[in-house]
Every structure is written in structure tokens, then in C-alpha cells.
Design a protein around this motif. Structure first.
Motif, PDB file in Angstrom:
ATOM      1  N   MET A   1       7.233  -8.429 -46.571  1.00  0.00           N
ATOM      2  CA  MET A   1       7.893  -6.783 -47.139  1.00  0.00           C
ATOM      3  C   MET A   1       6.841  -6.792 -46.305  1.00  0.00           C
ATOM      4  N   LEU A   2       6.035  -7.093 -44.949  1.00  0.00           N
ATOM      5  CA  LEU A   2       5.262  -5.859 -44.607  1.00  0.00           C
ATOM      6  C   LEU A   2       5.968  -4.848 -43.074  1.00  0.00           C
ATOM      7  N   GLY A   3       5.290  -4.079 -43.147  1.00  0.00           N
ATOM      8  CA  GLY A   3       6.073  -3.522 -41.827  1.00  0.00           C
ATOM      9  C   GLY A   3       5.929  -4.082 -40.073  1.00  0.00           C
ATOM     10  N   LEU A   4       6.817  -4.031 -39.355  1.00  0.00           N
ATOM     11  CA  LEU A   4       7.273  -4.602 -37.948  1.00  0.00           C
ATOM     12  C   LEU A   4       5.839  -4.903 -37.866  1.00  0.00           C
ATOM     13  N   LEU A   5       5.202  -3.530 -37.733  1.00  0.00           N
ATOM     14  CA  LEU A   5       3.864  -3.846 -36.971  1.00  0.00           C
ATOM     15  C   LEU A   5       2.273  -4.321 -37.013  1.00  0.00           C
ATOM     16  N   ASP A   6       3.046  -4.816 -38.814  1.00  0.00           N
ATOM     17  CA  ASP A   6       1.411  -5.080 -39.517  1.00  0.00           C
ATOM     18  C   ASP A   6       0.812  -6.423 -38.966  1.00  0.00           C
ATOM     19  N   SER A   7      -0.114  -6.822 -39.214  1.00  0.00           N
ATOM     20  CA  SER A   7      -1.006  -8.199 -39.094  1.00  0.00           C
ATOM     21  C   SER A   7      -0.903  -8.911 -39.929  1.00  0.00           C
ATOM     22  N   ARG A   8      -0.315  -9.792 -39.667  1.00  0.00           N
ATOM     23  CA  ARG A   8       0.120 -11.107 -40.647  1.00  0.00           C
ATOM     24  C   ARG A   8      -0.684 -12.390 -40.825  1.00  0.00           C
ATOM     25  N   TYR A   9      -1.572 -11.953 -41.951  1.00  0.00           N
ATOM     26  CA  TYR A   9      -2.843 -13.107 -42.113  1.00  0.00           C
ATOM     27  C   TYR A   9      -1.775 -14.526 -43.130  1.00  0.00           C
ATOM     28  N   VAL A  10      -2.521 -15.622 -43.123  1.00  0.00           N
ATOM     29  CA  VAL A  10      -1.764 -16.574 -43.266  1.00  0.00           C
ATOM     30  C   VAL A  10      -2.958 -17.142 -44.615  1.00  0.00           C
ATOM     31  N   ASP A  11      -2.317 -17.581 -45.720  1.00  0.00           N
ATOM     32  CA  ASP A  11      -3.852 -18.992 -46.340  1.00  0.00           C
ATOM     33  C   ASP A  11      -3.461 -20.015 -46.233  1.00  0.00           C
ATOM     34  N   ILE A  12      -3.287 -20.489 -45.303  1.00  0.00           N
ATOM     35  CA  ILE A  12      -3.072 -21.725 -44.902  1.00  0.00           C
ATOM     36  C   ILE A  12      -3.303 -22.898 -46.502  1.00  0.00           C
ATOM     37  N   ASP A  13      -3.105 -22.839 -47.053  1.00  0.00           N
ATOM     38  CA  ASP A  13      -3.645 -24.155 -48.337  1.00  0.00           C
ATOM     39  C   ASP A  13      -2.305 -23.599 -48.960  1.00  0.00           C
ATOM     40  N   ALA A  14      -2.198 -22.198 -49.092  1.00  0.00           N
ATOM     41  CA  ALA A  14      -0.636 -22.414 -49.708  1.00  0.00           C
ATOM     42  C   ALA A  14       0.681 -22.246 -48.944  1.00  0.00           C
ATOM     43  N   ILE A  15       0.016 -22.732 -48.076  1.00  0.00           N
ATOM     44  CA  ILE A  15       1.628 -23.541 -47.320  1.00  0.00           C
ATOM     45  C   ILE A  15       1.403 -25.431 -47.139  1.00  0.00           C
ATOM     46  N   PRO A  16       2.821 -26.044 -48.224  1.00  0.00           N
ATOM     47  CA  PRO A  16       2.517 -26.889 -48.372  1.00  0.00           C
ATOM     48  C   PRO A  16       2.478 -28.186 -46.838  1.00  0.00           C
ATOM     49  N   TRP A  17       2.747 -29.857 -47.131  1.00  0.00           N
ATOM     50  CA  TRP A  17       2.116 -29.991 -45.720  1.00  0.00           C
ATOM     51  C   TRP A  17       4.128 -30.533 -45.744  1.00  0.00           C
ATOM     52  N   SER A  18       5.106 -30.681 -44.937  1.00  0.00           N
ATOM     53  CA  SER A  18       5.911 -31.284 -44.482  1.00  0.00           C
ATOM     54  C   SER A  18       4.784 -32.757 -44.107  1.00  0.00           C
ATOM     55  N   GLU A  19       6.535 -33.501 -44.436  1.00  0.00           N
ATOM     56  CA  GLU A  19       5.608 -35.031 -44.058  1.00  0.00           C
ATOM     57  C   GLU A  19       6.620 -35.223 -42.569  1.00  0.00           C
ATOM     58  N   ALA A  20       5.850 -36.343 -42.001  1.00  0.00           N
ATOM     59  CA  ALA A  20       6.838 -36.560 -40.752  1.00  0.00           C
ATOM     60  C   ALA A  20       6.932 -37.761 -41.151  1.00  0.00           C
ATOM     61  N   ARG A  21       7.389 -38.985 -40.103  1.00  0.00           N
ATOM     62  CA  ARG A  21       7.238 -40.229 -39.866  1.00  0.00           C
ATOM     63  C   ARG A  21       5.866 -40.787 -39.527  1.00  0.00           C
ATOM     64  N   ASN A  22       5.655 -42.461 -39.320  1.00  0.00           N
ATOM     65  CA  ASN A  22       4.710 -42.431 -38.800  1.00  0.00           C
ATOM     66  C   ASN A  22       3.005 -42.271 -39.332  1.00  0.00           C
ATOM     67  N   GLY A  23       3.152 -41.191 -40.664  1.00  0.00           N
ATOM     68  CA  GLY A  23       1.630 -40.986 -41.595  1.00  0.00           C
ATOM     69  C   GLY A  23       1.107 -39.776 -40.886  1.00  0.00           C
ATOM     70  N   SER A  24       2.548 -38.719 -40.732  1.00  0.00           N
ATOM     71  CA  SER A  24       2.027 -37.793 -39.829  1.00  0.00           C
ATOM     72  C   SER A  24       2.460 -36.678 -40.596  1.00  0.00           C
ATOM     73  N   ARG A  25       1.573 -35.785 -41.059  1.00  0.00           N
ATOM     74  CA  ARG A  25       2.003 -34.036 -41.463  1.00  0.00           C
ATOM     75  C   ARG A  25       1.904 -33.258 -40.610  1.00  0.00           C
ATOM     76  N   SER A  26       2.495 -31.914 -41.328  1.00  0.00           N
ATOM     77  CA  SER A  26       2.948 -30.410 -40.609  1.00  0.00           C
ATOM     78  C   SER A  26       2.454 -29.048 -41.323  1.00  0.00           C
ATOM     79  N   LYS A  27       2.046 -28.635 -40.631  1.00  0.00           N
ATOM     80  CA  LYS A  27       2.084 -26.945 -41.287  1.00  0.00           C
ATOM     81  C   LYS A  27       2.760 -26.433 -39.795  1.00  0.00           C
ATOM     82  N   VAL A  28       4.053 -25.791 -39.879  1.00  0.00           N
ATOM     83  CA  VAL A  28       4.178 -24.214 -39.681  1.00  0.00           C
ATOM     84  C   VAL A  28       3.539 -23.293 -39.507  1.00  0.00           C
ATOM     85  N   LEU A  29       2.935 -22.818 -38.725  1.00  0.00           N
ATOM     86  CA  LEU A  29       1.930 -21.447 -39.315  1.00  0.00           C
ATOM     87  C   LEU A  29       2.726 -20.601 -38.414  1.00  0.00           C
TER      88      LEU A  29
END
Length: 133
Positions: free
Chosen positions: A13-41
Motif C-alpha cells: 500500500m506504499l506510495g512510489l517514493l515512500d521508504s520501505r522498512y523491512v522486518d527481516i524476522d517476518a520474512i521466512p527462510w527459503s531453504e536451499a541445498r547443502n545446508g544453506s537458507r536465504s531471505k531476499v531483502l
């Protein structure tokens, strides 16, 4: 604006030029291979840029890959090492387009990676991050 934090509802719902604050804990980890996981910020498919938080288990070996653009990594915890050296917590490493390596994390690690371009897996040919979706 083409950049986004993928699937992050609070930004819808943000406007085009509004700042985007991100609660990193609210983003789930994406499991990858070899024991790694990531969050695209942050990801911009058009500009081929992405900021990704990565966490890896002790002993993790990431796939051998070649950079299709600049990669910059800041290590938060643990260490990231390859045949060229070792980057420990609180330090930074960058790799130019065309460079190739296979990173290891003997004691595990958490790091931020900024991609300007991506990386191509030598084993599978897959480009990551995926800028096509």
C-alpha cells in the motif's frame, strides 16, 4: 520503480517514493541445498540487483560458480572462505564479474550478499538469484 522485497505484504500500500522498512524476522527462510537458507531483502529483476541474507550450517560448501556480475559480501557471523582467502565476521569481500570460486563455511556463517548481476552454477548452469520471476 522495479525493485521490491518479494512477497512482503506491508509494502503493497506504499506510495512510489515512500521508504520501505523491512522486518527481516517476518520474512521466512527459503531453504536451499547443502545446508544453506536465504531471505531476499531486495530484488530488482530489471536492474539485475538483489540483496540477500544467507545463513549456512557448519561444514556447508556452496556450489562452484562464476559471477555474471559484481558480488559484494559482508560477513555478520562465522566465516566464508575459498581458494583465494577467508572473510571473517565484521569483514567484507567483493568479487568481480567473471570470477569463479567455491565458498566454504567450516563453522557456519551468516552474511549479506549484494548481487549486481548474478552467479552461474558450474554444475547445473543455473543462474542465481533468478531474475526471471
Amino acid at each position: 520503480m522495479t525493485g521490491t522485497t518479494p512477497d512482503y505484504v506491508p509494502h503493497e500500500m506504499l506510495g512510489l517514493l515512500d521508504s520501505r522498512y523491512v522486518d527481516i524476522d517476518a520474512i521466512p527462510w527459503s531453504e536451499a541445498r547443502n545446508g544453506s537458507r536465504s531471505k531476499v531483502l531486495y530484488k530488482d529483476n530489471e536492474a539485475r540487483q538483489a540483496l540477500i541474507l544467507v545463513e549456512v550450517d557448519p561444514g556447508c560448501v556452496l556450489s562452484d560458480h562464476e559471477h555474471t556480475g559484481l558480488e559484494m559480501t559482508y560477513v555478520i557471523e562465522g566465516s566464508l572462505e575459498d581458494e583465494h582467502g577467508k572473510c571473517t565476521a565484521g569483514n567484507f569481500v567483493w568479487r568481480p564479474k567473471g570470477s569463479r570460486h567455491q565458498a566454504r563455511c567450516p563453522n557456519g556463517a551468516k552474511f549479506l550478499v549484494l548481487f549486481n548481476g548474478g552467479a552461474r552454477s558450474i554444475e547445473t548452469g543455473e543462474i542465481f538469484p533468478n531474475f526471471e520471476d
